[in-house]
Structures are given as C-alpha cells and as structure tokens.
Scaffold this motif. Structure first.
Motif, PDB file in Angstrom:
ATOM      1  N   MET A  43       0.808  -1.325   0.066  1.00  0.00           N
ATOM      2  CA  MET A  43       0.016  -0.073   0.080  1.00  0.00           C
ATOM      3  C   MET A  43       0.853   1.146   0.046  1.00  0.00           C
ATOM      4  O   MET A  43       1.960   1.121   0.654  1.00  0.00           O
ATOM      5  N   SER A  44       0.686   2.163  -0.785  1.00  0.00           N
ATOM      6  CA  SER A  44       1.348   3.379  -1.221  1.00  0.00           C
ATOM      7  C   SER A  44       0.802   4.297   0.090  1.00  0.00           C
ATOM      8  O   SER A  44      -0.322   4.532   0.433  1.00  0.00           O
ATOM      9  N   GLU A  45       1.829   5.208   0.416  1.00  0.00           N
ATOM     10  CA  GLU A  45       1.471   6.187   1.522  1.00  0.00           C
ATOM     11  C   GLU A  45       0.516   7.458   0.843  1.00  0.00           C
ATOM     12  O   GLU A  45       0.873   7.531  -0.424  1.00  0.00           O
ATOM     13  N   LEU A  46      -0.103   8.077   1.780  1.00  0.00           N
ATOM     14  CA  LEU A  46      -0.770   9.406   1.153  1.00  0.00           C
ATOM     15  C   LEU A  46      -0.493  10.526   1.594  1.00  0.00           C
ATOM     16  O   LEU A  46      -0.147  10.586   3.230  1.00  0.00           O
ATOM     17  N   PHE A  47       0.087  11.602   1.184  1.00  0.00           N
ATOM     18  CA  PHE A  47       0.502  12.920   1.544  1.00  0.00           C
ATOM     19  C   PHE A  47      -0.346  13.888   0.998  1.00  0.00           C
ATOM     20  O   PHE A  47      -0.823  13.840  -0.224  1.00  0.00           O
ATOM     21  N   LEU A  48      -0.595  14.996   1.933  1.00  0.00           N
ATOM     22  CA  LEU A  48      -1.568  16.227   1.297  1.00  0.00           C
ATOM     23  C   LEU A  48      -0.675  17.225   1.061  1.00  0.00           C
ATOM     24  O   LEU A  48       0.227  17.461   1.672  1.00  0.00           O
ATOM     25  N   TYR A  49      -0.999  17.752  -0.022  1.00  0.00           N
ATOM     26  CA  TYR A  49      -0.065  19.047  -0.686  1.00  0.00           C
ATOM     27  C   TYR A  49      -0.854  20.195  -0.564  1.00  0.00           C
ATOM     28  O   TYR A  49      -1.922  20.296  -1.015  1.00  0.00           O
ATOM     29  N   ASP A  50      -0.280  21.355   0.048  1.00  0.00           N
ATOM     30  CA  ASP A  50      -0.823  22.639   0.097  1.00  0.00           C
ATOM     31  C   ASP A  50      -0.076  23.339  -0.935  1.00  0.00           C
ATOM     32  O   ASP A  50       1.082  23.639  -0.931  1.00  0.00           O
ATOM     33  N   ASP A  51      -1.008  23.513  -2.003  1.00  0.00           N
ATOM     34  CA  ASP A  51      -0.593  24.303  -3.275  1.00  0.00           C
ATOM     35  C   ASP A  51      -0.680  25.925  -3.003  1.00  0.00           C
ATOM     36  O   ASP A  51      -0.793  26.209  -2.016  1.00  0.00           O
ATOM     37  N   ALA A  52      -0.241  26.630  -3.916  1.00  0.00           N
ATOM     38  CA  ALA A  52      -0.398  27.911  -3.643  1.00  0.00           C
ATOM     39  C   ALA A  52      -1.266  28.554  -2.999  1.00  0.00           C
ATOM     40  O   ALA A  52      -1.279  29.618  -2.194  1.00  0.00           O
ATOM     41  N   ARG A  53      -2.692  28.124  -3.657  1.00  0.00           N
ATOM     42  CA  ARG A  53      -3.951  28.821  -3.343  1.00  0.00           C
ATOM     43  C   ARG A  53      -4.164  28.511  -1.696  1.00  0.00           C
ATOM     44  O   ARG A  53      -4.654  29.016  -0.748  1.00  0.00           O
ATOM     45  N   ALA A  54      -3.843  27.065  -1.527  1.00  0.00           N
ATOM     46  CA  ALA A  54      -3.956  26.706   0.115  1.00  0.00           C
ATOM     47  C   ALA A  54      -3.227  27.611   1.012  1.00  0.00           C
ATOM     48  O   ALA A  54      -3.553  27.873   2.175  1.00  0.00           O
ATOM     49  N   ARG A  55      -1.918  27.736   0.740  1.00  0.00           N
ATOM     50  CA  ARG A  55      -1.163  28.441   1.483  1.00  0.00           C
ATOM     51  C   ARG A  55      -1.520  29.837   1.765  1.00  0.00           C
ATOM     52  O   ARG A  55      -0.909  30.588   2.571  1.00  0.00           O
ATOM     53  N   ALA A  56      -2.459  30.290   0.652  1.00  0.00           N
ATOM     54  CA  ALA A  56      -2.919  31.777   0.805  1.00  0.00           C
ATOM     55  C   ALA A  56      -4.106  31.875   1.537  1.00  0.00           C
ATOM     56  O   ALA A  56      -4.756  33.079   1.518  1.00  0.00           O
ATOM     57  N   PHE A  57      -4.713  30.727   1.944  1.00  0.00           N
ATOM     58  CA  PHE A  57      -6.105  30.804   2.578  1.00  0.00           C
ATOM     59  C   PHE A  57      -5.860  31.403   4.010  1.00  0.00           C
ATOM     60  O   PHE A  57      -6.130  30.688   4.922  1.00  0.00           O
ATOM     61  N   ALA A  58      -5.714  32.572   4.182  1.00  0.00           N
ATOM     62  CA  ALA A  58      -5.377  33.320   5.369  1.00  0.00           C
ATOM     63  C   ALA A  58      -6.778  33.538   6.128  1.00  0.00           C
ATOM     64  O   ALA A  58      -7.798  33.720   5.322  1.00  0.00           O
ATOM     65  N   PRO A  74      -1.151  13.965  11.163  1.00  0.00           N
ATOM     66  CA  PRO A  74       0.010  13.628  10.654  1.00  0.00           C
ATOM     67  C   PRO A  74       1.036  14.656  10.660  1.00  0.00           C
ATOM     68  O   PRO A  74       0.466  16.202  10.412  1.00  0.00           O
ATOM     69  N   GLY A  75       2.180  14.567  10.865  1.00  0.00           N
ATOM     70  CA  GLY A  75       3.259  15.811  10.797  1.00  0.00           C
ATOM     71  C   GLY A  75       3.806  16.118   9.188  1.00  0.00           C
ATOM     72  O   GLY A  75       2.946  15.644   8.343  1.00  0.00           O
ATOM     73  N   PRO A  87      -2.018  23.258   8.436  1.00  0.00           N
ATOM     74  CA  PRO A  87      -2.035  22.837   6.831  1.00  0.00           C
ATOM     75  C   PRO A  87      -3.671  22.647   6.333  1.00  0.00           C
ATOM     76  O   PRO A  87      -4.135  22.558   7.090  1.00  0.00           O
ATOM     77  N   ALA A  88      -3.862  22.926   5.130  1.00  0.00           N
ATOM     78  CA  ALA A  88      -5.247  22.808   4.598  1.00  0.00           C
ATOM     79  C   ALA A  88      -6.003  21.702   4.968  1.00  0.00           C
ATOM     80  O   ALA A  88      -6.987  21.567   5.027  1.00  0.00           O
ATOM     81  N   GLY A  89      -5.253  20.384   4.949  1.00  0.00           N
ATOM     82  CA  GLY A  89      -5.866  19.157   5.214  1.00  0.00           C
ATOM     83  C   GLY A  89      -6.436  19.027   6.536  1.00  0.00           C
ATOM     84  O   GLY A  89      -7.355  18.222   6.581  1.00  0.00           O
ATOM     85  N   GLU A  90      -5.800  19.927   7.463  1.00  0.00           N
ATOM     86  CA  GLU A  90      -6.499  19.887   8.882  1.00  0.00           C
ATOM     87  C   GLU A  90      -7.533  20.761   9.046  1.00  0.00           C
ATOM     88  O   GLU A  90      -8.198  21.352  10.224  1.00  0.00           O
ATOM     89  N   ALA A 111      -0.018   9.987   5.631  1.00  0.00           N
ATOM     90  CA  ALA A 111       1.361  10.012   6.433  1.00  0.00           C
ATOM     91  C   ALA A 111       2.022  11.253   6.682  1.00  0.00           C
ATOM     92  O   ALA A 111       3.027  11.043   7.210  1.00  0.00           O
ATOM     93  N   GLY A 112       1.383  12.315   6.060  1.00  0.00           N
ATOM     94  CA  GLY A 112       1.951  13.615   6.112  1.00  0.00           C
ATOM     95  C   GLY A 112       1.503  14.739   5.399  1.00  0.00           C
ATOM     96  O   GLY A 112       0.773  14.370   4.319  1.00  0.00           O
ATOM     97  N   HIS A 113       1.924  15.932   5.759  1.00  0.00           N
ATOM     98  CA  HIS A 113       1.701  17.008   4.841  1.00  0.00           C
ATOM     99  C   HIS A 113       2.920  17.665   4.266  1.00  0.00           C
ATOM    100  O   HIS A 113       3.963  17.752   4.685  1.00  0.00           O
TER     101      HIS A 113
END
Length: 136
Positions: A1-16, A64-65, A23-26, A47-49
């Motif tokens: 089974m492959s691990e799952l990681f969540l990616y905060d793209d530029a839009r997610a990082r600007a979600f002030a 996850p960290g 992280p956006a996933g949280e 497994a992580g962000h």
C-alpha cells in the motif's frame, strides 16, 4: 500500500488566516477534515503534509506531521484543498485522480524533494506517472 501525503498548493497556502496556523488538510469541510475525506476515499491514512515551511513543525493530536524529504516514488500526493465526495470510494489503483476536471491527486512516478514543492506552485499533473490510469 502506498503512502498518502497532502499537498498545500499556492492557493491553500494563501488561505489566510487559517493557513497561518495549520495545513489545509487539517481544515474542516462539513463533518470531516479535508484529510479525513482523502483518507476515506483512498482507504488509507495520511502519512504527512507537504506544506509551507512555517507549518512543517505542525503538531496536533491525531494529525500527521510533515511529509518526509523527499516524498517517495509510488506515494500518492493529493491536493489538500480538494473536498473529496463521501458518496463513493476512489479507484485506489489509479495513477491520477480528477476532481471537477482538474488533477487532484497523483501517484508519484519518482521521488519528489520538498524544494520542488516550496511555494506550492508545482502542478500535480506534472508529477503524474505517464501514461497512467486516471480516475474521477
């Protein structure tokens, strides 16, 4: 089974102001966190962000960290902003997952260093195994 990681793209990082503290996933989307939606859809725990540098030390019980550096080949990297539908599981064997006509997650064809994801400007479709099986 492959691990799952969540990616905060530029839009997610600007979600002030929310992106300043987690992280956006949280973030919650309805009854579940965005992370929990991805976990249910793909049938595996996150497994992580892969997030902004100031959030790499994010620590909250049950969350996850930071993702390892580099992210391993074969892992699934999902856009944390995507609120995955809860009505059907995703095709776990796909190489890319599409949401509303856009690539929302990919199985990494090769290891990806954090430096490639810094700033959140790398599009997920650039990381997809090619050719690969896509799932809606």
């Amino acid at each position: 089974m492959s691990e799952l990681f969540l990616y905060d793209d530029a839009r997610a990082r600007a979600f002030a102001p929310f992106a300043l503290t987690r992280p956006a996933g949280e973030l919650r989307a309805g009854a579940l966190l965005l992370r929990e939606r991805w976990e249910r859809a793909l049938g595996r725990p996150a497994a992580g962000h892969a997030t902004a540098e100031h959030l790499r030390e994010f620590d909250e019980p049950g969350a996850p960290g930071a993702a390892p550096d580099p992210l391993p080949a074969g892992a699934v990297l999902a856009n944390a902003r995507c609120a995955v539908a809860l009505d059907r599981p995703a095709d776990a064997g796909a190489d890319a997952w599409v949401c509303d006509g856009r690539v929302a997650a990919v199985r990494l064809a090769e290891p990806v260093p954090h430096a490639a994801l810094d700033g959140g400007r790398l599009p997920l479709d650039a990381l997809a195994a090619s050719p690969g099986r896509r799932a809606a």
